[in-house]
Design an enzyme around this catalytic site. Structure first.
Site, PDB file in Angstrom:
ATOM      1  N   TYR A 144     121.094 -21.888  58.839  1.00  0.00           N
ATOM      2  CA  TYR A 144     121.518 -22.869  57.385  1.00  0.00           C
ATOM      3  C   TYR A 144     121.619 -22.496  56.023  1.00  0.00           C
ATOM      4  CZ  TYR A 144     122.703 -27.802  56.250  1.00  0.00           C
ATOM      5  OH  TYR A 144     123.101 -29.068  55.100  1.00  0.00           O
ATOM      6  N   ASP A 239     117.204 -16.370  51.146  1.00  0.00           N
ATOM      7  CA  ASP A 239     117.586 -17.972  50.938  1.00  0.00           C
ATOM      8  C   ASP A 239     115.590 -18.843  51.985  1.00  0.00           C
ATOM      9  OD1 ASP A 239     116.923 -21.080  51.574  1.00  0.00           O
ATOM     10  OD2 ASP A 239     118.930 -20.695  53.205  1.00  0.00           O
ATOM     11  N   LYS A 267     112.365 -27.918  49.226  1.00  0.00           N
ATOM     12  CA  LYS A 267     111.571 -28.366  50.124  1.00  0.00           C
ATOM     13  C   LYS A 267     110.397 -27.996  48.755  1.00  0.00           C
ATOM     14  CE  LYS A 267     114.443 -27.533  53.993  1.00  0.00           C
ATOM     15  NZ  LYS A 267     114.916 -28.381  54.483  1.00  0.00           N
TER      16      LYS A 267
END
Ligand SMILES: Cc1ncc(COP(=O)(O)O)c(C=O)c1O
Length: 429
Positions: A144, A239, A267
């Protein structure tokens, strides 16, 4: 436990917010039941609107590696807020956090701040396309990279040709530029590269996958991708939205010793405020506006409150590098404890772990890619497990395809309580 107030709030929310939530997984649809509304949090614990105390293994889906309401982060935000919340001009703190990130992460010269992991990945791919002049990208089934159109492509066997959209609203035109590969399968990547000779801008990957449970890269897999990219001029995009500043100060690049060309963050880099970022060496980053031709912008990018939280968080992690070892040891302790009780209770399970990311799968076979994760996702059992854990005061992600993120605020007593809960909940599985 009682969830009366949460239930009332959920009913009110559903009238004015689609599904009552601002991000789908929060709605508990995958596990059934209703979401818990949180009133406040501190350290390793969430306190819900009904006064229940929960040990947290989500930590806002990863950012809160030092636990909730961590004082240096809170203080930095409060002090900054007193001076104004946003100016839309350059500020010194943006340079300071960029300097620190460049110091901590290998192989990057410059970094651009955005507001989410989605934006980071979307912008990284645009930059890769602009830099290489190519249009196609390779992504891996089960990875994702946020909700921008090019990434919402279904896992499927049509990978060698064209992807198909898995969300209405994603056009076939977009889908055909996203090629799907199997995680941990280098041959599959080579086939895709050969079949799309000289058309591929980048390979984007979660270098430790966290969105199909936690799936570490097989030995040689990341190195193999690097080789393919070196041979073909394709850019390798890591990522590291989940893994950056979590698995090591320099993320998976440092942990695995493999260099990427562009790295995406989110994050932890925002310390719990909305921040994403992408970074690369000068040659690539100078392709971005206002220096280069690839446009990318943001009204609130580099927002002072978000930068204050991020800088305080990265400073803590940089100054106290023992945190990474401490949290990894705690995760290993939890792993061993769960392993023991699940074995004693004759449960079929696989536990995957890398650093402070861990996932429990209710199947015996190794979980190495999306297909094996789906096969091991015994949803009925997982839902029973999830609700049993919640009833025992343990908050894990409400989906069989999510990773647990530990925070260093967890004590060994918390871990023992968690292992005891796993034992109790799985006794009659
Ligand atoms: C690996 C990865 N990349 C990108 C994203 C998207 O980040 P955001 O939710 O901040 O847009 C996520 C979110 O969970 C993620 O796990």
């Amino acid at each position: 436990m009682i969830y009366k107030r949460s239930s009332e709030l959920f009913a009110e929310a559903q009238k004015v917010i689609p599904g009552g939530v601002n991000s789908p997984v929060r709605a508990f649809k995958a596990v059934g039941g209703e979401p818990v509304f949180i009133e406040r949090a501190e350290g390793a614990y969430l306190y819900d609107e009904d006064g229940n105390k929960l040990i947290d293994y989500i930590n806002s889906w990863g950012p809160l590696i030092l636990g909730h309401a961590h004082k240096p982060v809170l203080d930095a935000v409060i002090e900054k807020a007193k001076k104004g919340t946003s100016f839309g001009t350059p500020t010194e703190i943006e340079t300071r956090i960029a300097e620190l990130a460049v110091k901590m992460v290998p192989n990057i010269d410059k970094i651009r701040m955005v507001n989410s992991g989605t934006e980071a990945c979307m912008s990284a791919v645009r930059l890769a396309r602009g830099f290489t002049g190519k249009e196609k990208i390779i992504k891996f089934a089960g990875c994702y990279h946020g909700h921008s159109d090019s990434f919402l492509i279904q896992a499927g066997s049509g990978a060698v040709t064209f992807g198909t959209p898995n969300s209405p609203g994603v056009t076939q035109g977009t889908a055909k530029d996203t090629l799907l590969a199997k995680y941990n399968d280098l041959e599959n990547v080579k086939e895709l590269v050969e079949a799309n000779n000289d058309e591929i801008a980048c390979i984007i990957i979660e270098p430790v996958a966290g969105n199909m449970g936690c799936i570490p890269p097989a030995e040689g897999f990341l190195e193999g991708l690097r080789e393919i990219c070196d041979e073909t001029g394709i850019l390798l995009v890591f990522d590291e939205v989940m893994t950056g500043f979590r698995l090591a100060p320099g993320g998976v690049q440092e942990r695995a010793g493999v260099k990427a060309d562009i790295i995406c963050f989110g994050k932890v880099i925002g310390g719990g405020l909305p921040v994403g970022a992408f970074a690369a060496r000068n040659e690539i980053m100078d392709y971005l506006a206002p220096v280069g031709p690839v446009y990318q912008a943001g009204t609130l990018s580099g927002n002072p409150l978000a930068m204050a939280a991020g800088l305080a968080m990265l400073t803590e992690l940089d100054n106290k590098r023992e945190i990474f070892e401490s949290i990894e040891k705690k995760t290993e302790y939890l792993h061993k404890g769960m392993d023991k009780v699940l074995t004693q209770n004759n449960v079929d399970f696989t536990i995957n772990r890398e650093g402070s990311m861990i996932s429990v799968h209710f199947g015996k076979e190794p979980v190495t890619d999306f297909d094996s994760a789906a096969k091991s996702a015994n949803l009925g059992l997982f839902n029973k497990f999830f609700h049993g854990m919640l009833e025992n005061g343990i908050y894990i992600a409400p989906s069989a395809f999510e990773t647990w993120f530990l925070s260093d605020a967890l004590s060994y007593e918390d871990l023992d309580k968690t292992i005891a809960a796993v034992d109790k909940v799985t006794k009659d599985f």
